[in-house]
Design an enzyme around this catalytic site. Structure first.
Site, mmCIF file in Angstrom:
data_model
loop_
_atom_site.group_PDB
_atom_site.id
_atom_site.type_symbol
_atom_site.label_atom_id
_atom_site.label_comp_id
_atom_site.label_asym_id
_atom_site.label_seq_id
_atom_site.Cartn_x
_atom_site.Cartn_y
_atom_site.Cartn_z
ATOM 1 C CG ASP A 18 -28.370 17.481 -6.553
ATOM 2 O OD1 ASP A 18 -28.044 17.043 -5.852
ATOM 3 O OD2 ASP A 18 -27.536 17.844 -7.770
ATOM 4 N N GLY A 33 -22.281 23.378 4.530
ATOM 5 C CA GLY A 33 -21.757 23.216 3.488
ATOM 6 C C GLY A 33 -20.876 24.364 3.104
ATOM 7 C CE1 TYR A 34 -17.498 23.897 -1.077
ATOM 8 C CE2 TYR A 34 -19.569 22.723 -1.559
ATOM 9 C CZ TYR A 34 -18.238 22.611 -1.919
ATOM 10 O OH TYR A 34 -17.614 21.577 -2.289
#
Length: 208
Positions: free
Chosen positions: A73, A157-158
């Site tokens: 995660d 993602g980022y």
């Protein structure tokens, strides 16, 4: 050490990244993903920390497949936002988990923040769960800053707005090999692989 492990994810980029890291470490492990188990269903990520969510996913994958499961995660923490998005990184702009919307929202939220105050860090916690219930976690942190606009086409993602400390490129402008050498996930995985090697034959203990 198990000969086959399942990564508790359907994300092809994460699977490829983990497979590269395992191969680079020279370990005799075959990594498969939940895409190979179409009957599996993702559990609700109800944890309040990266570690809690990683363990939820790894426990579910181990139960579904009967294999040793690895789950991560991860997310981005921004100082001026009090550490947010954090565990909500994948759903920052809504439940659809849309990378582009998440990225656009985060940029808008720090639009008026000057460069010195745009500190951020990627965090990854990886969980290991054996079918017998043995479990432990490792953590990797990658500090940096936020760019003012997306750059680069690698990663996900980022990555296009994260500039690692010591570089002027975004994570999405790094080659896979460069990213593998320093990313938060690479650091968590390196600790995990070392822990798996050292724990061969050991059970019943949980560490972080």
């Amino acid at each position: 050490m198990p000969g086959k492990v399942v990564l508790a994810s359907h994300n092809r980029a994460k699977l490829a990244e983990l497979q590269r890291l395992v191969a680079a470490a020279g370990l005799p492990i075959e990594v498969v993903s939940l895409a190979d188990f179409p009957e599996s269903t993702p559990p609700a990520e109800t944890g309040r920390t990266f570690a809690e969510n990683a363990l939820i996913k790894a426990r579910a994958a181990a139960a579904w497949t009967g294999l040793t499961a690895l789950a991560d995660d991860s997310g981005i923490e921004v100082e001026v936002l009090g550490g947010m998005p954090g565990v909500r990184s994948a759903r920052w702009a809504g439940a659809e988990q849309d990378d582009q919307r998440n990225l656009d929202l985060l940029l808008a939220q720090v639009d008026d923040v000057p460069a010195p105050a745009r500190r951020a860090r990627f965090v990854c916690v990886m969980a290991h769960v054996d079918p017998d219930g043995t479990e432990f976690t490792t953590e990797g942190i990658w500090p940096g800053t936020l760019a003012t606009a997306p750059r680069g086409t690698n990663g996900f993602g980022y990555d296009p707005i994260f500039v690692p400390d010591g570089d002027d490129r975004t994570s999405a402008e790094l080659s896979p090999e460069e990213k593998d050498a320093q990313s938060h996930r690479a650091r968590a995985v390196a600790k995990m692989l070392a822990a798996m090697s050292s724990r061969t034959g050991n059970t019943g203990e949980q560490t972080t």
